[in-house]
Design a protein around this motif. Structure first.
Motif, mmCIF file in Angstrom:
data_model
loop_
_atom_site.group_PDB
_atom_site.id
_atom_site.type_symbol
_atom_site.label_atom_id
_atom_site.label_comp_id
_atom_site.label_asym_id
_atom_site.label_seq_id
_atom_site.Cartn_x
_atom_site.Cartn_y
_atom_site.Cartn_z
ATOM 1 N N ALA A 122 0.777 -1.232 -0.018
ATOM 2 C CA ALA A 122 0.028 0.233 -0.004
ATOM 3 C C ALA A 122 0.886 1.224 -0.048
ATOM 4 C CB ALA A 122 -0.767 0.099 1.236
ATOM 5 N N ALA A 123 0.310 2.393 -0.471
ATOM 6 C CA ALA A 123 1.009 3.564 -0.277
ATOM 7 C C ALA A 123 0.004 4.649 0.306
ATOM 8 C CB ALA A 123 1.524 3.982 -1.665
ATOM 9 N N ALA A 124 0.512 5.848 0.870
ATOM 10 C CA ALA A 124 -0.402 6.747 1.313
ATOM 11 C C ALA A 124 0.342 8.166 0.638
ATOM 12 C CB ALA A 124 -0.084 6.731 2.935
ATOM 13 N N LEU A 125 -0.225 8.733 -0.076
ATOM 14 C CA LEU A 125 -0.098 10.083 -0.704
ATOM 15 C C LEU A 125 -0.822 11.230 0.093
ATOM 16 C CD1 LEU A 125 -0.102 7.761 -3.099
ATOM 17 C CD2 LEU A 125 0.158 9.482 -4.491
ATOM 18 N N ILE A 126 0.081 12.008 0.895
ATOM 19 C CA ILE A 126 -0.318 12.788 1.427
ATOM 20 C C ILE A 126 0.004 14.411 0.985
ATOM 21 C CG2 ILE A 126 -0.443 14.039 3.969
ATOM 22 C CD1 ILE A 126 0.369 10.993 4.895
ATOM 23 N N LEU A 127 -0.778 15.271 0.679
ATOM 24 C CA LEU A 127 -0.500 16.693 0.367
ATOM 25 C C LEU A 127 -0.680 17.549 1.538
ATOM 26 C CD1 LEU A 127 0.298 18.078 -2.143
ATOM 27 C CD2 LEU A 127 -2.134 18.659 -2.490
ATOM 28 N N LEU A 128 0.519 17.854 2.037
ATOM 29 C CA LEU A 128 0.550 18.707 3.132
ATOM 30 C C LEU A 128 0.950 20.315 3.028
ATOM 31 C CD1 LEU A 128 2.793 16.661 5.561
ATOM 32 C CD2 LEU A 128 0.377 16.730 5.715
ATOM 33 N N GLU A 129 0.193 21.060 3.693
ATOM 34 C CA GLU A 129 0.360 22.426 3.973
ATOM 35 C C GLU A 129 1.199 22.703 5.246
ATOM 36 O OE1 GLU A 129 -1.781 27.029 4.076
ATOM 37 O OE2 GLU A 129 -2.889 25.094 4.236
ATOM 38 N N HIS A 130 2.157 23.330 5.186
ATOM 39 C CA HIS A 130 2.929 23.503 6.367
ATOM 40 C C HIS A 130 2.763 25.041 6.805
ATOM 41 C CE1 HIS A 130 5.686 19.909 5.996
ATOM 42 N NE2 HIS A 130 5.655 20.180 4.887
ATOM 43 N N HIS A 131 1.723 24.910 7.898
ATOM 44 C CA HIS A 131 1.247 26.200 8.299
ATOM 45 C C HIS A 131 2.606 26.952 9.225
ATOM 46 C CE1 HIS A 131 -3.341 26.089 8.501
ATOM 47 N NE2 HIS A 131 -3.014 25.668 7.322
ATOM 48 N N TRP A 132 3.203 26.113 9.935
ATOM 49 C CA TRP A 132 4.322 26.430 10.768
ATOM 50 C C TRP A 132 5.228 27.512 9.888
ATOM 51 C CZ3 TRP A 132 9.211 25.388 9.326
ATOM 52 C CH2 TRP A 132 9.344 24.415 8.498
ATOM 53 N N ALA A 133 5.499 27.277 8.755
ATOM 54 C CA ALA A 133 6.518 27.805 7.739
ATOM 55 C C ALA A 133 5.963 29.201 7.226
ATOM 56 C CB ALA A 133 6.914 26.674 6.638
ATOM 57 N N VAL A 134 4.574 29.595 7.060
ATOM 58 C CA VAL A 134 4.157 30.834 6.487
ATOM 59 C C VAL A 134 4.998 31.992 6.935
ATOM 60 C CG1 VAL A 134 2.276 32.115 6.226
ATOM 61 C CG2 VAL A 134 2.059 29.731 6.026
ATOM 62 N N PRO A 135 5.026 32.276 8.464
ATOM 63 C CA PRO A 135 5.743 33.209 8.672
ATOM 64 C C PRO A 135 7.326 33.319 8.176
ATOM 65 C CG PRO A 135 4.822 32.421 10.668
ATOM 66 C CD PRO A 135 4.448 31.385 9.515
ATOM 67 N N LEU A 136 7.806 31.994 8.217
ATOM 68 C CA LEU A 136 9.463 32.261 7.987
ATOM 69 C C LEU A 136 9.414 32.392 6.391
ATOM 70 C CD1 LEU A 136 12.314 31.357 8.199
ATOM 71 C CD2 LEU A 136 11.686 28.933 8.129
ATOM 72 N N ARG A 137 8.526 31.799 5.569
ATOM 73 C CA ARG A 137 8.578 32.058 4.022
ATOM 74 C C ARG A 137 8.440 33.415 3.665
ATOM 75 N NH1 ARG A 137 3.388 30.447 1.329
ATOM 76 N NH2 ARG A 137 2.790 32.089 2.462
ATOM 77 N N ASP A 138 7.476 34.041 4.488
ATOM 78 C CA ASP A 138 7.044 35.461 4.348
ATOM 79 C C ASP A 138 8.417 36.390 4.565
ATOM 80 O OD1 ASP A 138 4.865 34.296 3.351
ATOM 81 O OD2 ASP A 138 3.627 35.207 5.143
ATOM 82 N N ALA A 139 9.026 36.058 5.807
ATOM 83 C CA ALA A 139 10.166 36.851 6.118
ATOM 84 C C ALA A 139 11.450 36.759 5.119
ATOM 85 C CB ALA A 139 10.513 36.319 7.503
ATOM 86 N N ILE A 140 11.312 35.462 4.571
ATOM 87 C CA ILE A 140 12.464 35.303 3.667
ATOM 88 C C ILE A 140 12.108 36.111 2.480
ATOM 89 C CG2 ILE A 140 13.448 33.471 2.144
ATOM 90 C CD1 ILE A 140 12.965 31.365 4.479
ATOM 91 N N ALA A 141 11.060 35.919 2.202
ATOM 92 C CA ALA A 141 10.497 36.571 0.836
ATOM 93 C C ALA A 141 10.955 38.165 0.816
ATOM 94 C CB ALA A 141 9.042 36.470 0.235
ATOM 95 N N ARG A 142 10.571 38.683 2.151
ATOM 96 C CA ARG A 142 10.690 40.031 2.272
ATOM 97 C C ARG A 142 12.029 40.628 2.170
ATOM 98 N NH1 ARG A 142 6.280 39.028 6.073
ATOM 99 N NH2 ARG A 142 7.763 38.789 7.772
#
Length: 182
Positions: A122-142
């Motif tokens: 069997a396999a599990a395919l999981i599409l995850l959104e990483h909420h914890w990373a939003v502030p870090l991603r936004d700071a990196i973009a800024r």
């Protein structure tokens, strides 16, 4: 809708023995607003190669309606061989066109993960959104930063930099890859 960094994880299971522990952990992570499961599929492949799928998600009913099933469209996943893969890729292209986004995989880059699942597993395919990373991603973009690459690091590679001992790395590696050796 603003969305955090998204990751597709494909996990294999030889002779799966599920007891709800994975779903419980995903629910815990959602409750703490660490992640959100956008979409997930459990795929069972018989010894003869016959497929069964079960859609799983910890989205609310409204979120599920809003997002729909995304894994098949994202990677061109099809249950009908080449025709199903084309249908999945077309659905993804339509979704991208409707939402004004950019396609993730071209037809040449799409991969049929069903072929990679061994028979009688069997396999599990999981599409995850990483909420914890939003502030870090936004700071990196800024700061003018951007993602060049990402990936998981094997526990065996952590020995060299002193994060784990050889014994710990061996145990973690065996735990992570035990099913593949069966």
């Amino acid at each position: 809708m603003a969305i955090g960094p998204v990751q597709l994880i494909v996990l294999g299971f030889q002779h799966p023995d599920f007891h709800g522990e994975i779903i419980t952990e995903l629910e815990r992570l959602r409750a703490s607003d660490t992640i959100r499961v956008i979409d997930s599929l459990a795929i069972y492949k018989s010894a003869d190669g016959d497929l069964e799928a079960e859609h799983l998600s910890n989205l609310s009913e409204q979120e599920a309606i809003e997002l729909g099933s995304k894994i098949g469209a994202l990677i061109g996943l099809g249950f009908e061989g080449e025709e199903g893969m084309v249908a999945g890729a077309e659905a993804g292209a339509e979704a991208v066109a409707e939402q004004g986004g950019v396609g993730v995989f071209t037809a040449d880059e799409a991969w049929d993960v069903l072929e990679d699942i061994p028979n009688d597993s069997a396999a599990a395919l999981i599409l995850l959104e990483h909420h914890w990373a939003v502030p870090l991603r936004d700071a990196i973009a800024r700061a003018g930063g951007f993602r060049i690459s990402d990936g998981f690091i094997s526990p065996l590679d952590l020995i060299e930099i002193g994060l784990v001992s050889a014994e710990e790395a061996k145990e973690l590696h065996e735990m992570e890859t035990a099913g593949a050796a069966r």
